[in-house]
Design a protein around this motif. Sequence first.
Motif, PDB file in Angstrom:
ATOM      1  N   MET A 112     -14.272  -3.016  -3.844  1.00  0.00           N
ATOM      2  CA  MET A 112     -13.437  -2.124  -3.034  1.00  0.00           C
ATOM      3  C   MET A 112     -14.055  -1.679  -1.775  1.00  0.00           C
ATOM      4  SD  MET A 112     -10.320  -1.544  -4.409  1.00  0.00           S
ATOM      5  CE  MET A 112     -10.441  -3.471  -4.627  1.00  0.00           C
ATOM      6  N   LEU A 113     -15.298  -1.663  -2.086  1.00  0.00           N
ATOM      7  CA  LEU A 113     -16.191  -0.734  -0.535  1.00  0.00           C
ATOM      8  C   LEU A 113     -16.166  -2.054   0.403  1.00  0.00           C
ATOM      9  CD1 LEU A 113     -19.190   0.982  -1.950  1.00  0.00           C
ATOM     10  CD2 LEU A 113     -17.288   1.808  -0.680  1.00  0.00           C
ATOM     11  N   VAL A 229      -5.641   4.860   3.084  1.00  0.00           N
ATOM     12  CA  VAL A 229      -6.548   3.996   2.711  1.00  0.00           C
ATOM     13  C   VAL A 229      -7.455   4.277   1.223  1.00  0.00           C
ATOM     14  CG1 VAL A 229      -8.633   2.709   3.443  1.00  0.00           C
ATOM     15  CG2 VAL A 229      -6.666   2.857   5.081  1.00  0.00           C
ATOM     16  N   VAL A 230      -7.638   5.592   1.328  1.00  0.00           N
ATOM     17  CA  VAL A 230      -8.555   6.038   0.162  1.00  0.00           C
ATOM     18  C   VAL A 230      -7.633   5.960  -1.139  1.00  0.00           C
ATOM     19  CG1 VAL A 230      -9.715   8.151  -0.926  1.00  0.00           C
ATOM     20  CG2 VAL A 230     -10.118   7.383   1.598  1.00  0.00           C
ATOM     21  N   PHE A 231      -6.478   6.401  -0.897  1.00  0.00           N
ATOM     22  CA  PHE A 231      -5.692   6.370  -2.047  1.00  0.00           C
ATOM     23  C   PHE A 231      -5.172   4.920  -2.488  1.00  0.00           C
ATOM     24  CE2 PHE A 231      -3.372  10.770  -1.197  1.00  0.00           C
ATOM     25  CZ  PHE A 231      -4.050  11.450  -2.412  1.00  0.00           C
ATOM     26  N   GLY A 232      -5.162   4.231  -1.658  1.00  0.00           N
ATOM     27  CA  GLY A 232      -4.855   2.617  -2.030  1.00  0.00           C
ATOM     28  C   GLY A 232      -6.104   1.984  -2.623  1.00  0.00           C
ATOM     29  N   ALA A 233      -7.369   2.537  -2.182  1.00  0.00           N
ATOM     30  CA  ALA A 233      -8.603   1.753  -3.028  1.00  0.00           C
ATOM     31  C   ALA A 233      -8.638   2.490  -4.284  1.00  0.00           C
ATOM     32  CB  ALA A 233      -9.773   2.390  -1.861  1.00  0.00           C
ATOM     33  N   ILE A 234      -8.390   3.922  -4.411  1.00  0.00           N
ATOM     34  CA  ILE A 234      -8.540   4.362  -5.730  1.00  0.00           C
ATOM     35  C   ILE A 234      -7.530   3.886  -6.610  1.00  0.00           C
ATOM     36  CG2 ILE A 234      -8.121   6.583  -6.951  1.00  0.00           C
ATOM     37  CD1 ILE A 234      -9.294   7.997  -4.357  1.00  0.00           C
ATOM     38  N   ALA A 235      -6.268   3.540  -6.246  1.00  0.00           N
ATOM     39  CA  ALA A 235      -5.444   3.049  -7.276  1.00  0.00           C
ATOM     40  C   ALA A 235      -5.880   1.831  -7.496  1.00  0.00           C
ATOM     41  CB  ALA A 235      -3.921   2.946  -6.713  1.00  0.00           C
ATOM     42  N   ALA A 236      -6.238   0.837  -6.643  1.00  0.00           N
ATOM     43  CA  ALA A 236      -6.800  -0.569  -6.979  1.00  0.00           C
ATOM     44  C   ALA A 236      -7.979  -0.466  -7.824  1.00  0.00           C
ATOM     45  CB  ALA A 236      -7.036  -1.460  -5.793  1.00  0.00           C
ATOM     46  N   LEU A 237      -8.807   0.395  -7.526  1.00  0.00           N
ATOM     47  CA  LEU A 237     -10.293   0.422  -8.349  1.00  0.00           C
ATOM     48  C   LEU A 237      -9.958   1.051  -9.626  1.00  0.00           C
ATOM     49  CD1 LEU A 237     -13.223   0.355  -8.348  1.00  0.00           C
ATOM     50  CD2 LEU A 237     -13.356   2.629  -7.364  1.00  0.00           C
TER      51      LEU A 237
END
Length: 266
Positions: A112-113, A229-237
């Motif tokens: 994700m990072l 962007v953070v929410f999208g990364a959190i959901a995927a992660l």
Amino acid sequence: MSGDLGNSYNIDIWGLLIALGMVAVAAIISELMHMGIGKTLMWSSCRALVQLCAMGFIIGYVIRSNNVWMVFSLMAVMLVAAVQIVMSRARGIPKGLAGPIFLSLVITMLLMLALVTELIVRPHPWYAPQLVVPLTGMLLGNTVSALAVGLSRFYESMEERRDEVDMMLALGATAWESARPSIISSIRLGLLPTTASLASSGIVTIPGMMAGQVIAGGDPLNAAKYQFVVFGAIAALTLLADGLIMAMVYRTCFTTDDQYQTPKAR
């Protein structure tokens, strides 16, 4: 100071003491109502203040140093702490899961990072501490809760479905097929907070990262983009980490002969 765009508002020691005083009032009220959470509330608040201020100093030092090894060292410490928190929060899980939890967090976190930094934000340098360190903290904070809830739910569901699992195994189902309903249930439960936040953001609530950037004088529209962007990364992660950890631990509910194993035998 005016509230014009671009200004920031600093909090002095008196502001922190007043905030702590508000918590103290809440703790006193809870004690008067015999709720039994006053001391815990006060202690947790004091600990949070010390930990946050300490992390603020550490992040400030890492940003000023701009050293890639210091960035990764801090991330490693955060990952180890995340594993310990998951192990302490998850209920009814067998021992020996620290390794799989750490591995799932490392793999999904680095993925994700890499996506966020290299494809979306594209900072210079690529390991920019002011982006990577806070982003790691936000992603881990949400994923830790999801993993703890997901693991607890998985083992709880497997025990609730014990007769169903035995019947499926007797009819020729594999261990994976027998555990799949519990795996899906645990992943769904772990994703609930993230989906709820996505649904209410911008209408009911202004999320923490966006609010923080606006208060610090950042552009509100740019802050909204970062928050999404953070929410999208959190959901995927969350989905990836939950799925990966389930793939690694579901076998703990079965013997080598693909028979259901009780919690005491794990």
